[in-house]
Design a protein around this motif. Sequence first.
Motif, PDB file in Angstrom:
ATOM      1  N   ARG A  93       0.866  -1.187  -0.112  1.00  0.00           N
ATOM      2  CA  ARG A  93      -0.085   0.179   0.071  1.00  0.00           C
ATOM      3  C   ARG A  93       0.814   1.266  -0.042  1.00  0.00           C
ATOM      4  O   ARG A  93       0.131   2.607  -0.032  1.00  0.00           O
ATOM      5  N   TYR A  94       2.177   1.322   0.386  1.00  0.00           N
ATOM      6  CA  TYR A  94       2.841   2.422   0.267  1.00  0.00           C
ATOM      7  C   TYR A  94       3.819   2.548  -0.986  1.00  0.00           C
ATOM      8  O   TYR A  94       3.919   1.488  -1.590  1.00  0.00           O
ATOM      9  N   MET A  95       3.900   3.847  -1.397  1.00  0.00           N
ATOM     10  CA  MET A  95       5.078   3.830  -2.456  1.00  0.00           C
ATOM     11  C   MET A  95       6.219   3.306  -2.124  1.00  0.00           C
ATOM     12  O   MET A  95       6.926   3.955  -1.038  1.00  0.00           O
ATOM     13  N   ILE A  96       7.054   2.691  -2.903  1.00  0.00           N
ATOM     14  CA  ILE A  96       8.417   2.460  -2.598  1.00  0.00           C
ATOM     15  C   ILE A  96       9.361   3.543  -3.194  1.00  0.00           C
ATOM     16  O   ILE A  96       9.200   3.948  -4.306  1.00  0.00           O
ATOM     17  N   PRO A  97      10.283   4.092  -2.283  1.00  0.00           N
ATOM     18  CA  PRO A  97      10.998   5.060  -2.708  1.00  0.00           C
ATOM     19  C   PRO A  97      12.120   4.868  -3.803  1.00  0.00           C
ATOM     20  O   PRO A  97      12.658   3.636  -4.155  1.00  0.00           O
ATOM     21  N   PRO A  98      12.479   5.903  -4.645  1.00  0.00           N
ATOM     22  CA  PRO A  98      13.470   5.350  -5.816  1.00  0.00           C
ATOM     23  C   PRO A  98      14.730   4.801  -5.159  1.00  0.00           C
ATOM     24  O   PRO A  98      15.406   4.069  -5.737  1.00  0.00           O
ATOM     25  N   SER A  99      15.266   5.308  -3.984  1.00  0.00           N
ATOM     26  CA  SER A  99      16.333   4.832  -3.440  1.00  0.00           C
ATOM     27  C   SER A  99      16.465   3.214  -3.254  1.00  0.00           C
ATOM     28  O   SER A  99      17.394   2.569  -3.332  1.00  0.00           O
ATOM     29  N   ILE A 100      15.273   2.638  -2.883  1.00  0.00           N
ATOM     30  CA  ILE A 100      15.174   1.191  -3.127  1.00  0.00           C
ATOM     31  C   ILE A 100      14.883   0.528  -4.380  1.00  0.00           C
ATOM     32  O   ILE A 100      15.360  -0.305  -4.649  1.00  0.00           O
ATOM     33  N   LEU A 101      14.251   1.487  -5.198  1.00  0.00           N
ATOM     34  CA  LEU A 101      13.717   0.657  -6.508  1.00  0.00           C
ATOM     35  C   LEU A 101      15.165   0.639  -7.321  1.00  0.00           C
ATOM     36  O   LEU A 101      15.242  -0.398  -8.296  1.00  0.00           O
ATOM     37  N   GLN A 102      16.159   1.239  -7.013  1.00  0.00           N
ATOM     38  CA  GLN A 102      17.441   1.113  -7.899  1.00  0.00           C
ATOM     39  C   GLN A 102      18.259   0.034  -7.425  1.00  0.00           C
ATOM     40  O   GLN A 102      19.406  -0.342  -7.730  1.00  0.00           O
ATOM     41  N   ILE A 103      17.863  -0.659  -6.223  1.00  0.00           N
ATOM     42  CA  ILE A 103      18.831  -1.508  -5.568  1.00  0.00           C
ATOM     43  C   ILE A 103      18.856  -2.905  -6.397  1.00  0.00           C
ATOM     44  O   ILE A 103      20.096  -3.458  -6.447  1.00  0.00           O
ATOM     45  N   PRO A 104      17.963  -3.588  -6.750  1.00  0.00           N
ATOM     46  CA  PRO A 104      18.099  -4.994  -7.275  1.00  0.00           C
ATOM     47  C   PRO A 104      18.840  -4.839  -8.644  1.00  0.00           C
ATOM     48  O   PRO A 104      18.820  -4.165  -9.417  1.00  0.00           O
ATOM     49  N   ARG A 105      19.415  -6.088  -8.785  1.00  0.00           N
ATOM     50  CA  ARG A 105      20.442  -6.212  -9.855  1.00  0.00           C
ATOM     51  C   ARG A 105      19.613  -6.231 -11.014  1.00  0.00           C
ATOM     52  O   ARG A 105      20.198  -5.734 -12.042  1.00  0.00           O
TER      53      ARG A 105
END
Length: 309
Positions: free
Chosen positions: A85-97
């Motif tokens: 239900r929450y927006m996931i910040p760009p700083s987290i979206l950039q993590i996965p390989r």
Amino acid sequence: MKAVVFGYQEIGYICLEELVRFGVDVACLFTHEDDPGEEIWFRRPMAIAKERGIPVYTPESLRDEHWVDVIRDTSPDFIFSFYYRYMIPPSILQIPRVAALNLHGSLLPKFRGRAPVNWVLVKGEHETGVTLHEMLEKPDAGNIIAQEKVGIDFEDDVNTLYVKMSEAARRLMVGILPKLADGTFVRSPQVGPSTYFGGRKPQDGLIMWQQDAMSIYNLTRAVTHPYPGAFTFLDGRKLFVWKSCPRDDAADGGFRRPGEVVSSRPFLVKAGKGLVELERVQWEDAEEMDGADFGTANDLENKSLGGGI
């Protein structure tokens, strides 16, 4: 293949179940504590995580850099979001390989935004589905990875449609996981006209009797249980309408005004065009009952339903 999962509700449960069944190494689950004011009708992905020994986190915000560090330390190939239900910040979206992917409850680019399962019914759509897409800072705008269509029947309400969408989500995951694992999945840009709808609030369930009977029917089936419900007012009291059906207006000659009660048994109300039979109703703070029984128990002669007229 290693993944961090953000998920909640029945679709979150089903998608996590398929990840585990496929053999994905789920490093951790981010989910929500249950809201005591919400009707919990679904299975929770937390149950799978606890059974499998997967770490579970329930932060009220993802803005704390601590969570960025937690996720980065797992070195995930993918991040998945399934009805989180929450927006996931760009700083987290950039993590996965490889990619950060979200499962959205519509056929993107149509019905971007919140509450798509409700909105497609409110708008009288005949088809919807689920879309797995790449997450960007802008919601629901990333490349499409996979889609699964779902037909909407006249008899469907939010419950039956959600069951169909849950089944579609499972089919989608079963079909796409092998391609995600071996890198053969395709990123396709979203094409065609897009629509965006915001979240819905309980007050959005107010019935506007000037609308045609089909539109009123679509509203009631879109927000019936477990949602807050469509409602109107009778004699100054709030009346919930949990189930309705559109009827033609041949019986009343078409001379009534929107909101006027045409018949008590069956409980028929004049709409802007056509009639609406109220099949399941409930006074606020009273028991739900059959519409015809309600009409028999209450003096509805010469009455009008208001709040929307």
